[in-house]
Write a protein that holds these residues in place. Structure first.
Motif, PDB file in Angstrom:
ATOM      1  N   THR A   9       1.059  -1.048   0.260  1.00  0.00           N
ATOM      2  CA  THR A   9      -0.121   0.358  -0.267  1.00  0.00           C
ATOM      3  C   THR A   9       1.131   0.876  -0.050  1.00  0.00           C
ATOM      4  O   THR A   9       0.264   2.329  -0.957  1.00  0.00           O
ATOM      5  CB  THR A   9      -1.008   0.183   1.458  1.00  0.00           C
ATOM      6  N   ASN A  10       2.008   1.392   0.918  1.00  0.00           N
ATOM      7  CA  ASN A  10       2.817   2.261   0.913  1.00  0.00           C
ATOM      8  C   ASN A  10       2.999   2.278  -0.472  1.00  0.00           C
ATOM      9  O   ASN A  10       3.823   4.147  -0.931  1.00  0.00           O
ATOM     10  CB  ASN A  10       3.799   2.197   1.932  1.00  0.00           C
ATOM     11  N   ASP A  11       4.089   1.499  -1.565  1.00  0.00           N
ATOM     12  CA  ASP A  11       4.380   1.222  -2.677  1.00  0.00           C
ATOM     13  C   ASP A  11       3.727   2.139  -3.428  1.00  0.00           C
ATOM     14  O   ASP A  11       4.338   2.854  -4.410  1.00  0.00           O
ATOM     15  CB  ASP A  11       5.080   0.843  -2.772  1.00  0.00           C
ATOM     16  N   LEU A  12       2.367   2.028  -3.410  1.00  0.00           N
ATOM     17  CA  LEU A  12       0.979   2.222  -3.859  1.00  0.00           C
ATOM     18  C   LEU A  12       0.911   3.690  -4.126  1.00  0.00           C
ATOM     19  O   LEU A  12       0.723   4.216  -5.076  1.00  0.00           O
ATOM     20  CB  LEU A  12      -0.012   1.135  -4.315  1.00  0.00           C
ATOM     21  N   THR A  13       0.843   4.288  -3.230  1.00  0.00           N
ATOM     22  CA  THR A  13       0.602   5.784  -2.632  1.00  0.00           C
ATOM     23  C   THR A  13       1.878   6.579  -3.466  1.00  0.00           C
ATOM     24  O   THR A  13       1.566   7.113  -3.741  1.00  0.00           O
ATOM     25  CB  THR A  13       0.900   5.939  -0.903  1.00  0.00           C
ATOM     26  N   ALA A  36      -5.619  17.809  -9.156  1.00  0.00           N
ATOM     27  CA  ALA A  36      -6.803  18.727  -8.297  1.00  0.00           C
ATOM     28  C   ALA A  36      -8.167  16.872  -7.965  1.00  0.00           C
ATOM     29  O   ALA A  36      -8.169  17.913  -6.928  1.00  0.00           O
ATOM     30  CB  ALA A  36      -7.513  19.393  -9.188  1.00  0.00           C
ATOM     31  N   LYS A  37      -8.332  16.181  -8.592  1.00  0.00           N
ATOM     32  CA  LYS A  37      -9.666  15.571  -8.366  1.00  0.00           C
ATOM     33  C   LYS A  37      -8.873  14.390  -6.965  1.00  0.00           C
ATOM     34  O   LYS A  37      -9.703  14.229  -6.380  1.00  0.00           O
ATOM     35  CB  LYS A  37      -9.874  14.725  -9.585  1.00  0.00           C
ATOM     36  N   LEU A  38      -7.797  14.161  -7.730  1.00  0.00           N
ATOM     37  CA  LEU A  38      -7.372  13.474  -6.798  1.00  0.00           C
ATOM     38  C   LEU A  38      -7.236  14.098  -5.261  1.00  0.00           C
ATOM     39  O   LEU A  38      -7.146  13.294  -3.831  1.00  0.00           O
ATOM     40  CB  LEU A  38      -5.740  12.873  -6.529  1.00  0.00           C
ATOM     41  N   ARG A  44     -10.029  13.147   3.213  1.00  0.00           N
ATOM     42  CA  ARG A  44      -9.830  12.547   4.301  1.00  0.00           C
ATOM     43  C   ARG A  44      -9.684  11.069   4.283  1.00  0.00           C
ATOM     44  O   ARG A  44      -8.741  10.722   5.420  1.00  0.00           O
ATOM     45  CB  ARG A  44     -11.714  11.956   4.125  1.00  0.00           C
ATOM     46  N   SER A  45      -9.646  10.261   3.699  1.00  0.00           N
ATOM     47  CA  SER A  45      -9.168   8.634   4.127  1.00  0.00           C
ATOM     48  C   SER A  45      -7.633   8.671   3.571  1.00  0.00           C
ATOM     49  O   SER A  45      -6.589   7.423   4.211  1.00  0.00           O
ATOM     50  CB  SER A  45      -9.650   7.956   2.565  1.00  0.00           C
ATOM     51  N   ALA A  46      -7.103   9.483   2.545  1.00  0.00           N
ATOM     52  CA  ALA A  46      -4.948   9.541   2.619  1.00  0.00           C
ATOM     53  C   ALA A  46      -4.863  10.750   3.317  1.00  0.00           C
ATOM     54  O   ALA A  46      -4.131  11.161   1.947  1.00  0.00           O
ATOM     55  CB  ALA A  46      -5.058   8.637   1.857  1.00  0.00           C
ATOM     56  N   GLN A  51      -2.437  16.080   0.617  1.00  0.00           N
ATOM     57  CA  GLN A  51      -1.480  16.997   0.823  1.00  0.00           C
ATOM     58  C   GLN A  51      -0.200  17.218  -0.191  1.00  0.00           C
ATOM     59  O   GLN A  51      -0.183  18.192  -0.608  1.00  0.00           O
ATOM     60  CB  GLN A  51      -0.972  17.080   2.451  1.00  0.00           C
ATOM     61  N   GLN A  52       0.013  15.787  -0.326  1.00  0.00           N
ATOM     62  CA  GLN A  52       1.946  15.828  -1.420  1.00  0.00           C
ATOM     63  C   GLN A  52       0.999  16.104  -2.209  1.00  0.00           C
ATOM     64  O   GLN A  52       2.439  17.001  -3.040  1.00  0.00           O
ATOM     65  CB  GLN A  52       1.927  14.472  -0.714  1.00  0.00           C
ATOM     66  N   ILE A  53      -0.235  15.554  -3.099  1.00  0.00           N
ATOM     67  CA  ILE A  53      -0.415  15.933  -4.057  1.00  0.00           C
ATOM     68  C   ILE A  53      -0.398  17.317  -4.715  1.00  0.00           C
ATOM     69  O   ILE A  53      -0.555  18.414  -5.225  1.00  0.00           O
ATOM     70  CB  ILE A  53      -1.753  15.304  -4.902  1.00  0.00           C
TER      71      ILE A  53
END
Length: 377
Positions: A9-13, A36-38, A44-46, A51-53
């Motif tokens: 999951t961390n790799d995917l993120t 912008a959509k991401l 909320r979920s991530a 914030q990074q994007i």
């Protein structure tokens, strides 16, 4: 969740974040919309990913003019911020300067001057016009003006019809609308919110008042926060339906009135150009026929007239007579009498022809003719 799955999951993120970053560095408009959509999807979920994007999006360089031109040519006419909401990319290449009153044109020229010298204003702590609302009945040139402004500023124009949105997507529009506005803010462009009164007109709809209030809130917030790199325009045919809170948010309000008789005459003189001699004796009649119309009505009709005369598919008298006949069919008895009097005074038409055009009896037309002859003496 196992440590192995957590690592995946961390790799995917991380991979997703880096993909967005690299895409933004390429300067492609499409990835800005996706980013912008991401940001909103994962807020909320991530939150860390969101914030990074968002940071990558804010730091991403704007596309160069050449790259922007290539992207514009490669992009389809419709950009789709989501599956539910479409934003029409409006072609401005063929946009013509709208025929407007001198007062409205002066305000538009001021807007253009401020936008062209935005950096000078910003260096002095001043901001150029960031938003404006166009008010007026249909056909007075609101959309045409938006196209011409975008062309003059060499910016793409996107149009969002809020009437269509409210009728089709009520209940799932809020987030999509924010995505559209985020997209428009992320690149230098002109965004036109057409029929903005659609929100105000439906605020009493008890079926989904909550959603409507959210949409109004979105619009209010976005107007306040609109960046000076872009221009937000709105248009309405129903000023009386606009929420007072919306009026206060726009930097500029432009009212597009129907032309007065003097303006109609001036407009005809300008539009007829080199073909004026063909219509010289018909000018008073044309001014009467266009009374109560719009600048765009005049512009469209005169262009058709000029093409017909140039190609010799119709003569000036035939064109004017046909226009008078169609106009007369929409008039009441008093209006037809007034038209007949003008035709007697300003045309060389026979009593029979005037009767045919207006439906006014020949006896009445003869009375008009005697009165005109007596006046001439």
């Amino acid at each position: 969740m196992s440590n192995e799955n957590l690592g995946d999951t961390n790799d995917l993120t991380g991979d997703l974040a880096q993909s967005v970053r690299l895409g933004l560095l390429s300067g492609a408009d499409g990835i800005r919309l996706f980013a912008a959509k991401l940001v909103r999807k994962y807020r909320r979920s991530a939150p860390e990913l969101s914030q990074q994007i968002d940071g990558y999006l804010r730091a991403a360089p704007a596309a160069s003019p050449m790259r922007k031109k290539q992207m514009d040519e490669a992009r389809p006419d419709v950009a789709q911020p989501s599956d539910d909401l479409a934003v029409l990319r409006v072609d401005t290449v063929s946009a013509r300067q709208p025929v407007l009153s001198s007062a409205v044109m002066a305000e538009i020229q001021q807007l253009l001057t401020e936008r062209r010298q935005a950096q000078k204003l910003l260096s002095l702590g001043l901001e150029p016009v960031r938003s404006a609302i166009f008010v007026g009945p249909p056909g007075v040139g609101k959309t045409m003006t938006a196209k011409w402004i975008a062309q003059q500023l060499d910016l793409p124009l996107f149009a969002l019809d809020l009437t269509a949105i409210m009728s089709s997507y009520l209940g799932r529009t809020g987030n999509n609308l924010r995505a559209v506005l985020d997209y428009a803010k992320s690149i230098p462009c002109v965004l036109l919110l057409d029929e903005i009164d659609a929100i105000a007109k439906r605020r009493a709809d008890v079926s989904d008042v909550g959603e409507l209030k959210r949409l109004v809130t979105v619009i209010l917030q976005e107007i306040d926060a609109w960046p000076s790199t872009g221009l937000l325009l709105a248009a309405t045919n129903h000023a009386e339906l606009i929420d007072p809170a919306l009026w206060r948010r726009f930097d500029l309000t432009l009212e597009f009135p129907r032309p007065e008789r003097r303006q109609i005459v001036e407009t005809l003189d300008t539009l007829l150009s080199s073909d004026r001699q063909h219509f010289e004796r018909w000018l008073p009649i044309l001014a009467l026929l266009f009374d109560g119309g719009s600048f765009s009505d005049i512009d469209r009709t005169i262009r058709q007239f000029r093409k017909a005369v140039t190609l010799k598919t119709a003569s000036a008298p035939d064109l004017v007579e046909d226009l008078a006949r169609r106009h007369s069919a929409e008039l009441d008895r008093s209006g037809r009498h007034q038209l007949a009097m003008h035709l007697v005074a300003h045309s060389r038409l026979s009593q029979h022809k005037i009767n045919e055009i207006t439906g006014v009896s020949r006896d009445t037309i003869r009375k008009f003719q005697k009165a005109e002859d007596g006046h001439g003496d």
